[in-house]
Design an enzyme around this catalytic site. Structure first.
Site, PDB file in Angstrom:
ATOM      1  CG  ASP A 179     -11.224 -31.728 -24.015  1.00 60.94           C
ATOM      2  OD1 ASP A 179     -12.064 -32.192 -23.225  1.00 60.94           O
ATOM      3  OD2 ASP A 179     -11.223 -30.532 -24.403  1.00 60.94           O
ATOM      4  CD  GLN A 236      -3.000  -0.899   2.259  1.00 59.82           C
ATOM      5  OE1 GLN A 236      -3.879  -0.064   2.219  1.00 59.82           O
ATOM      6  NE2 GLN A 236      -2.842  -1.697   3.286  1.00 59.82           N
TER       7      GLN A 236
HETATM    8  C1  SPV Z   1     -11.663 -26.288 -21.938  1.00 60.01           C
HETATM    9  O1  SPV Z   1     -10.862 -25.591 -21.352  1.00 60.01           O
HETATM   10  O2  SPV Z   1     -11.727 -27.499 -21.788  1.00 60.01           O
HETATM   11  C2  SPV Z   1     -12.611 -25.677 -22.861  1.00 60.01           C
HETATM   12  C3  SPV Z   1     -12.285 -24.397 -23.468  1.00 60.01           C
HETATM   13  O3  SPV Z   1     -13.630 -26.263 -23.109  1.00 60.01           O
HETATM   14  S1  SPV Z   1     -11.581 -24.722 -25.007  1.00 60.01           S
HETATM   15  O4  SPV Z   1     -10.468 -25.606 -24.794  1.00 60.01           O
HETATM   16  O5  SPV Z   1     -11.183 -23.454 -25.562  1.00 60.01           O
HETATM   17  O6  SPV Z   1     -12.605 -25.375 -25.827  1.00 60.01           O
HETATM   18 MG    MG Z   2     -13.687 -28.248 -22.502  1.00 59.74          MG
END
Ligand code: SPV
Ligand code: MG
Length: 670
Positions: A442, A336
């Site tokens: 994924d 600060q």
């Molecule tokens: C993830 O992070 O898993 C997402 C975002 O779904 S993306 O990878 O940009 O699709």
């Molecule tokens: Mg995702």
């Protein structure tokens, strides 16, 4: 430290003002007598024991003190010969109660401000208040000063002297020496002189610092003119405006002491930091602004409570122009510092003053903050906070976290710029990162049980709200269970994307086969999810993949309005273009028709856009979806290669965090 107040005098020079009570009970303001003011200030300074010598009207005085009902142990010692002796003899009468401790000695007719008392109490060893600015008084005490120390005190000294007031802080050895000399005087029958005569007898033997209080209020009241002058000065002091800012949501004794001391300086305005300002530099407040403001408004001595919207005092200093700003002295050395410098320069513009009280980091209050953090992490508290933060801040940020450790990083990372602090508001549990961390693609392969395990790890060590990447949400019949589980765990928002079949990561775009769900099916899934949740806090966000799948802006907008209509609490629009144009076009068109449904973006590709720009355009949530994982992997690869190349680990050392610091990453009670 014990206080000794000498009140045996008859106060005969005060005329009718002392015809029914001792001089110390004379009113100096509509709410205070000399004595009540002294005693209150002693209690505020943390002094517990007080000895008062009495004489005439001793019963009136004792009753009065009892009626004040202050947190002080007061003992009274009557000088039966009060009319024939001076206060040297009163001290002698009380001597048995005055050994073995530091003593704060004052005359009963002395009126002083907390500033003078603070200066005296801050002096190490012994001290006496003197004034280098007041003229030398003809008939009152003066102190002869050598090298900053008081050598003699009396009314007869004019050379090398300063006006002096009988307010002393005496280290116990110095006091004992003076008390012994006082006893010697009294036992020789010298009871009509000043106690200072005994002090002068010791001469340079005692090291009593001359504490220069300049023009600060510190004056004896001997007659009606003195009383008028002191009352006038007090009125002026009491009309000064004082400003103190508090961000705390747990008011403890330390805060109450600061408020009391600040209120002693004048009319006190308390700036209560808004939730957003507090959250910007520490944790989210447990108690909302409105309640904190109401609590502080009820504290005695607080005249007014106003919001302070940021760490900076500028807005409120310019608006209220306080004569005095009060703060703990710790901010000169922490983040600060620039805020403090700004306060000093703003005050300088109109002659205001910064008053810094010694900061005490009392360990007995430290656990209160731990408790607050524990409470913030509870499911109900955590879940509800995201919606509130979006409403309060307009735009919030979420950073990806895929483990307890990355959770701690998102929880605790703060940067300071120009006295302002910046932190992430929430955590994003990404399907991409959660899967990648397990070495899997994924594609909704990592099942919900495992995904929930990641959430649990985060929840155990953090307090910030969680946004969960729910992929497609799966079958509607499964989705309702997911919603209930996440809600029960304390997750704030699930984002589901309008895709079906084998989901692939959006950043592949049209390079892989991906199928978008129909508006009807996806709307039905949203409706089922909304019907399944039990609280009003949990948010379901519909993620639109039209731009990713190159279906055009119109398709994206049609879906966005339909999903909002179906009950989605927020809309996420995604793009894998480097330029933000299509995102901006969507936001602009959506906001034309819908000014309230929060918009979420994940600027992994269009990463040149600042949060401020997004906010200006109407975006409410910015998710940094994978940066931490992408940062850690190259660092690990480099380290592994360095060790392989060198056949040992020494060369990799410079790439590594020292082991000692690793240990410190994990708080002990986790
Ligand atoms: C993830 O992070 O898993 C997402 C975002 O779904 S993306 O990878 O940009 O699709
Ligand atoms: Mg995702």
């Amino acid at each position: 430290m014990k206080a000794l107040i000498l009140n045996s005098g008859t106060g005969s020079r005060m005329g009718v003002l002392t015809s029914e009570h001792p001089k110390c009970m004379t009113e100096v303001s509509p709410t205070e007598t000399i004595l009540s003011r002294q005693l209150n200030m002693l209690a505020d300074a943390g002094i517990k024991d007080v000895v008062i010598t009495t004489g005439k009207f001793d019963n009136v005085l004792m009753d009065y003190c009892r009626a004040l009902d202050l947190p002080l142990n007061i003992s009274f010692v009557k000088n039966k010969d009060y009319d024939k002796t001076n206060y040297i003899y009163s001290i002698y009468c009380a001597r048995e109660q005055l050994t073995g401790e530091d003593i704060l000695l004052m005359h009963g007719d002395l009126v002083f401000g907390s500033e003078a008392l603070d200066l005296l109490l801050a002096c190490v060893g012994s001290g006496m208040t003197v004034s280098s600015t007041l003229p030398l008084p003809e008939k009152d005490f003066k102190a002869v000063i050598e090298d900053g120390f008081v050598r003699k005190v009396g009314i007869e000294f004019f050379d090398d002297a300063m006006a002096a007031q009988p307010l002393y802080k005496l280290a116990k050895e110095d006091w004992q020496a003076w008390l012994d000399e006082i006893s010697a005087f009294c036992e020789r029958g010298e009871t009509k002189v000043y106690a200072e005569n005994a002090l002068n007898q010791i001469g340079g033997g005692l090291k009593i610092k001359a504490v220069d209080v300049g023009d600060l209020l510190c004056a004896e009241i001997d007659n009606a003119e003195d009383l008028a002058a002191v009352s006038e000065k007090l009125k002026k002091l009491e009309n000064r405006s004082v400003y103190v800012c508090l961000s705390t949501d747990i008011l403890h004794g330390g805060h109450m002491r600061i408020l009391k001391r600040a209120a002693r300086l004048g009319k006190l305005t308390v700036g209560v930091m808004t939730d957003e300002a507090v959250a910007s530099y520490k944790r989210y407040p447990l108690v909302p602004y409105e309640e904190r403001a109401a609590l502080l408004a009820g504290v005695s001595g607080v005249c007014r409570v106003v919001p302070q919207n940021s760490l900076s005092y500028r807005e409120n200093i310019e608006k209220f122009k306080p004569d005095i700003v009060v703060h703990g002295d710790n901010w000169a050395h922490n983040f600060q510092k620039p805020v403090r410098e700004e306060v000093i320069s703003l005050l300088k513009e109109y002659g205001g003053e910064l008053r810094e009280f010694p900061y005490s980091d009392d360990p007995k209050y430290a656990h209160l903050d731990d408790r607050a953090r524990a409470e913030l992490s509870l499911p109900d508290m955590r879940r509800a906070r995201l919606k509130k933060m979006i409403a309060d801040k307009g735009l919030i940020t979420a950073m990806e976290a895929h483990s307890g450790l990355t959770g701690l990083l998102v929880e605790n990372t703060v940067v300071y710029e120009n006295g302002q602090a910046r932190q992430f508001d929430a955590m994003w549990v990404s399907s991409l990162c959660d899967s990648t961390e397990k070495g899997k693609p994924d594609i909704e392969l990592v099942d919900m049980t495992s995904r929930f395990r990641t959430i649990d790890d985060l929840m155990e060590v953090t307090t910030k709200p969680i946004i969960f990447d729910g992929d497609t949400g799966g079958l509607k019949e499964h989705f309702v269970y997911t919603v209930r589980t996440l809600e029960r765990m304390g997750v704030s928002m699930i984002i589901i994307e309008d895709k079906m079949g084998l989901k692939k990561n959006s950043l592949f775009g049209t390079e892989v086969r991906q199928t978008q769900d129909s508006i009807e099916n996806f709307s039905e899934k949203i409706r089922a999810g909304k019907a399944a949740q039990k609280t009003g806090d949990f948010m379901i966000c519909a993620r639109i993949e039209s731009l990713i799948l190159e279906q055009g802006l119109e398709d994206a907008l049609e879906r966005a309005f339909a999903f909002a209509e179906a009950g989605a609490d927020a809309i996420m629009i995604h793009s894998r273009k480097k330029e933000p144009d299509e995102i901006f076009a969507f936001v602009e068109a959506f906001r034309k028709k819908d000014d309230h449904t929060p918009i979420v973006v994940v600027p992994t590709s269009f990463n040149s856009v600042t949060e401020e720009e997004f906010k200006k355009r109407g975006v409410n949530v910015v998710i940094y979806a994978n940066q931490l994982l992408r940062a850690e992997f190259p660092a690990m690869v480099k380290t592994a290669e360095t060790i392989l190349k060198n056949h040992r680990a020494q060369e990799a050392d410079s790439l590594l965090m020292p082991f000692k610091e690793i240990i410190r990453l994990i708080p002990e009670d986790n």
